[in-house]
Design a protein around this motif. Structure first.
Motif, mmCIF file in Angstrom:
data_model
loop_
_atom_site.group_PDB
_atom_site.id
_atom_site.type_symbol
_atom_site.label_atom_id
_atom_site.label_comp_id
_atom_site.label_asym_id
_atom_site.label_seq_id
_atom_site.Cartn_x
_atom_site.Cartn_y
_atom_site.Cartn_z
ATOM 1 N N SER A 92 0.851 -1.194 0.000
ATOM 2 C CA SER A 92 0.000 0.000 0.000
ATOM 3 C C SER A 92 0.887 1.244 0.000
ATOM 4 O O SER A 92 2.080 1.184 0.327
ATOM 5 C CB SER A 92 -0.904 0.007 1.226
ATOM 6 N N GLU A 93 0.281 2.373 -0.326
ATOM 7 C CA GLU A 93 1.016 3.635 -0.297
ATOM 8 C C GLU A 93 1.485 3.943 1.125
ATOM 9 O O GLU A 93 2.600 4.433 1.334
ATOM 10 C CB GLU A 93 0.131 4.768 -0.823
ATOM 11 N N ALA A 94 0.658 3.617 2.112
ATOM 12 C CA ALA A 94 1.026 3.843 3.513
ATOM 13 C C ALA A 94 2.248 3.003 3.906
ATOM 14 O O ALA A 94 3.129 3.477 4.627
ATOM 15 C CB ALA A 94 -0.154 3.522 4.425
ATOM 16 N N THR A 95 2.309 1.760 3.405
ATOM 17 C CA THR A 95 3.467 0.907 3.678
ATOM 18 C C THR A 95 4.724 1.517 3.080
ATOM 19 O O THR A 95 5.766 1.581 3.740
ATOM 20 C CB THR A 95 3.240 -0.516 3.121
ATOM 21 N N CYS A 96 4.643 1.968 1.833
ATOM 22 C CA CYS A 96 5.795 2.595 1.174
ATOM 23 C C CYS A 96 6.271 3.812 1.948
ATOM 24 O O CYS A 96 7.467 3.968 2.208
ATOM 25 C CB CYS A 96 5.452 2.987 -0.259
ATOM 26 N N ASP A 97 5.337 4.674 2.335
ATOM 27 C CA ASP A 97 5.684 5.880 3.088
ATOM 28 C C ASP A 97 6.311 5.529 4.436
ATOM 29 O O ASP A 97 7.285 6.156 4.863
ATOM 30 C CB ASP A 97 4.449 6.755 3.307
ATOM 31 N N ALA A 98 5.762 4.535 5.109
ATOM 32 C CA ALA A 98 6.287 4.127 6.412
ATOM 33 C C ALA A 98 7.708 3.569 6.276
ATOM 34 O O ALA A 98 8.572 3.842 7.119
ATOM 35 C CB ALA A 98 5.368 3.090 7.053
ATOM 36 N N ILE A 99 7.957 2.804 5.221
ATOM 37 C CA ILE A 99 9.296 2.237 5.007
ATOM 38 C C ILE A 99 10.300 3.345 4.735
ATOM 39 O O ILE A 99 11.405 3.353 5.289
ATOM 40 C CB ILE A 99 9.277 1.190 3.875
ATOM 41 N N ILE A 100 9.936 4.310 3.892
ATOM 42 C CA ILE A 100 10.841 5.426 3.605
ATOM 43 C C ILE A 100 11.148 6.193 4.889
ATOM 44 O O ILE A 100 12.303 6.527 5.164
ATOM 45 C CB ILE A 100 10.240 6.359 2.529
ATOM 46 N N LEU A 155 8.136 -3.712 -4.273
ATOM 47 C CA LEU A 155 8.975 -2.848 -3.453
ATOM 48 C C LEU A 155 10.169 -3.673 -2.989
ATOM 49 O O LEU A 155 9.992 -4.751 -2.414
ATOM 50 C CB LEU A 155 8.187 -2.327 -2.252
ATOM 51 N N PHE A 156 11.359 -3.194 -3.280
ATOM 52 C CA PHE A 156 12.594 -3.866 -2.877
ATOM 53 C C PHE A 156 13.350 -2.968 -1.914
ATOM 54 O O PHE A 156 13.525 -1.782 -2.174
ATOM 55 C CB PHE A 156 13.510 -4.129 -4.070
ATOM 56 N N ILE A 157 13.824 -3.545 -0.824
ATOM 57 C CA ILE A 157 14.772 -2.870 0.051
ATOM 58 C C ILE A 157 16.038 -3.722 -0.016
ATOM 59 O O ILE A 157 16.044 -4.870 0.425
ATOM 60 C CB ILE A 157 14.263 -2.763 1.497
ATOM 61 N N THR A 158 17.065 -3.158 -0.626
ATOM 62 C CA THR A 158 18.288 -3.904 -0.893
ATOM 63 C C THR A 158 19.432 -3.382 -0.034
ATOM 64 O O THR A 158 19.633 -2.176 0.073
ATOM 65 C CB THR A 158 18.670 -3.782 -2.383
#
Length: 182
Positions: A92-100, A155-158
């Motif tokens: 979700s957009e909220a997940t992306c924002d929270a990860i950033i 979404l990748f976090i590398t």
């Protein structure tokens, strides 16, 4: 005497700056760079091998481990951990924002931003360089279907060790040179 004390103070401060190292963990998923494949397998019995032919050419092995909401990918060069990736499918957009936000809290201000688009996908890459042995990248890919609509988002976090990644490229180049015809 004052000059000696001042010189000693400056030397102490200067050496502290020169020899200080990042306090950030250099590795992935609580495993430091260089963790052997054997150690990894003992700690992660549910991980499975997804090594492909092009990985073998580069003396690499890939292992995957599925979690509740993510898949983790572990990359080994010469049987030692050098790279890790956490993959979210259709976040979700909220997940992306929270990860950033969490990445900024952990690694400080963003260092680099890159974006691109073609007919099949659009991507955004945010990068942090917390130390000489650690690069962290947030990559969001939107994949388009034949009708030009977003069909999925990845979404990748590398996390990677850039020194070892350079060694992999050099190893691959040396292997390619063996088979070149001039």
């Amino acid at each position: 005497m004052k000059k000696f004390i001042l010189s000693l103070f400056l030397l102490t401060v200067f050496s502290g700056i020169c020899f200080s190292q990042s306090k950030k963990f250099e590795g992935y998923d609580n495993m430091p760079w260089g963790t052997t494949l054997e150690e990894f397998k003992k700690q992660n019995p549910s991980a499975y091998d997804k090594t492909k032919a092009d990985n073998i050419i580069r003396n690499e092995k890939l292992y995957y481990k599925d979690g509740n909401s993510v898949t983790r990918v572990y990359r080994f060069f010469d049987n030692k951990l050098c790279w890790g990736r956490t993959v979210y499918e259709d976040p979700s957009e909220a997940t992306c924002d929270a990860i950033i936000e969490k990445l900024k809290e952990e690694y400080g201000p963003l260092y680099d931003f890159n974006e691109g688009k073609d007919k099949d996908n659009e991507y955004f890459i945010l990068s942090w360089y917390p130390s000489t042995n650690l690069t962290v990248m947030f990559e969001l890919q939107q994949i388009y279907n034949a009708y030009g609509r977003v069909s999925s988002t990845l979404l990748f976090i590398t996390y990677q060790n850039d020194k070892i990644m350079a060694d992999i490229k050099n190893y691959e180049k040396q292997q390619k040179k063996k088979n070149l015809e001039l």
